[in-house]
Scaffold this motif. Sequence first.
Motif, short mmCIF file in Angstrom:
data_model
loop_
_atom_site.label_atom_id
_atom_site.label_comp_id
_atom_site.label_asym_id
_atom_site.label_seq_id
_atom_site.Cartn_x
_atom_site.Cartn_y
_atom_site.Cartn_z
N PRO A 1 32.48 38.58 34.68
CA PRO A 1 32.24 39.01 36.04
C PRO A 1 33.51 39.21 36.85
CG PRO A 1 31.60 36.72 35.73
CD PRO A 1 31.86 37.29 34.37
N LEU A 2 34.57 38.47 36.53
CA LEU A 2 35.85 38.68 37.18
C LEU A 2 36.88 38.85 36.08
CD1 LEU A 2 35.65 36.00 40.01
CD2 LEU A 2 35.35 38.45 40.22
N PRO A 3 37.33 40.08 35.86
CA PRO A 3 38.17 40.37 34.69
C PRO A 3 39.37 39.46 34.57
CG PRO A 3 37.51 42.38 35.79
CD PRO A 3 37.08 41.26 36.67
N VAL A 4 39.51 38.80 33.43
CA VAL A 4 40.60 37.86 33.22
C VAL A 4 41.95 38.54 33.34
CG1 VAL A 4 41.64 36.31 31.54
CG2 VAL A 4 39.17 36.40 31.76
N ALA A 5 42.03 39.77 32.89
CA ALA A 5 43.31 40.48 32.88
C ALA A 5 43.90 40.64 34.27
CB ALA A 5 43.14 41.85 32.23
N VAL A 6 43.06 40.66 35.28
CA VAL A 6 43.56 40.87 36.63
C VAL A 6 43.19 39.73 37.55
CG1 VAL A 6 43.56 43.37 36.44
CG2 VAL A 6 41.50 42.21 37.26
N ALA A 7 42.67 38.63 37.00
CA ALA A 7 42.30 37.49 37.84
C ALA A 7 43.52 36.99 38.58
CB ALA A 7 41.70 36.37 37.00
N MET A 8 43.44 36.97 39.91
CA MET A 8 44.59 36.61 40.72
C MET A 8 44.57 35.10 40.97
SD MET A 8 45.64 38.03 44.46
CE MET A 8 44.18 37.33 45.22
N THR A 9 45.41 34.38 40.29
CA THR A 9 45.47 32.93 40.45
C THR A 9 46.28 32.59 41.69
OG1 THR A 9 45.36 32.62 38.07
CG2 THR A 9 46.17 30.78 39.37
N ILE B 1 35.40 49.67 38.04
CA ILE B 1 35.32 51.12 38.19
C ILE B 1 36.16 51.82 37.12
CG2 ILE B 1 35.85 53.06 39.69
CD1 ILE B 1 35.23 51.23 42.08
N LYS B 2 37.41 51.37 36.95
CA LYS B 2 38.29 51.98 35.96
C LYS B 2 37.72 51.87 34.55
CE LYS B 2 42.53 50.97 38.57
NZ LYS B 2 43.75 50.11 38.60
N GLY B 3 37.06 50.76 34.26
CA GLY B 3 36.49 50.56 32.93
C GLY B 3 35.23 51.35 32.69
N GLY B 4 34.65 51.90 33.75
CA GLY B 4 33.40 52.64 33.61
C GLY B 4 32.19 51.75 33.45
N TRP B 5 32.28 50.52 34.01
CA TRP B 5 31.19 49.55 33.87
C TRP B 5 30.51 49.28 35.20
CZ3 TRP B 5 36.17 47.15 32.50
CH2 TRP B 5 36.53 47.33 31.16
#
Length: 224
Positions: free
Chosen positions: A5-13, A135-139
Motif C-alpha cells: 500500500p505504501l511503496p517501499v522504494a519511495v517510503a519516506m522515513t 500512477i507511474k506503475g499503472g496500478w
Amino acid sequence: MKRRPLPVAVAMTVVATALLLTACGAGGDKSGLSYETTGAGQEVAAPRESASASEAPAADKPDGVDLSLPSDIDLVFDWDKPKNKNEAAAMDDAANYLRALYRGVDKRTTKDAAVTAYATGAGLHYAQVQIDEWIKGGWTATGTLRNYDATTRSAPNCTSVEVAFCADPGRFYGREIKTQKVLTTKPSIDDFDYFKIVMVKFPTRTDLWQASKVFVETKAANCR
C-alpha cells in the motif's frame, strides 16, 4: 508480485530525534516534537470542497470533501478512540488521511480535495509521492488494509498529536489498470508496517486535523 500500500522504494522515513511526546499541558517539551523531514514548513492549505462531494453519502464527506472509495478498497480501522477529545479527533483524521491517499490512488491524481484537506507540509509531500508511484506503475489498489493497535500522544501546545498504529496489507494488493490483473502473493511476516503520523490542528478550525509528518517502519516486528 504484490503491490504494497505504501511503496517501499519511495517510503519516506522521517528521522525523529526525540519521538516521545509529553502530555498536553504538561509544561515544557523536554523531549521535543522534533521531526526532520523533507517538505516541512509548507503553508497549510485550506480544505476545499470536492467537485463531486455532493454525490457522496454524508458519511463519506465528514469535512465537506469526498472521501468515498470504490467497493473493492476496504480500509479497516480496528482501534479504540482515546478519551481525550483532541486525540480522538486527530485519530479520526489520521484515518481520513489514509482514505484521502487511497482516494488519490483510485482517482489517479495528487490534487484531489481530500488529499489537500487532510495533509500539509511533509504529510502532503508523502501522500503525493505515494500516489505518484501508483500512477507511474499503472496500478490501482484493491482488497482490505487493516489498521490496528493505535495509540496517541499529545504535544504540550495541544495543537500536535502523534497517532501511531500498525498496518497489515496482507490482503491488500495492486491491480493493473490496463489488464485488471490483481498482483497477489502469499501473506508474509514482512508485510507489516508501523506508522507514526504527526497530526496538527488546522489553524482556523477546531475540528480538523492534518497529517504534517509521517514515519513508516516496514517489516515491523512489533506488529506481527
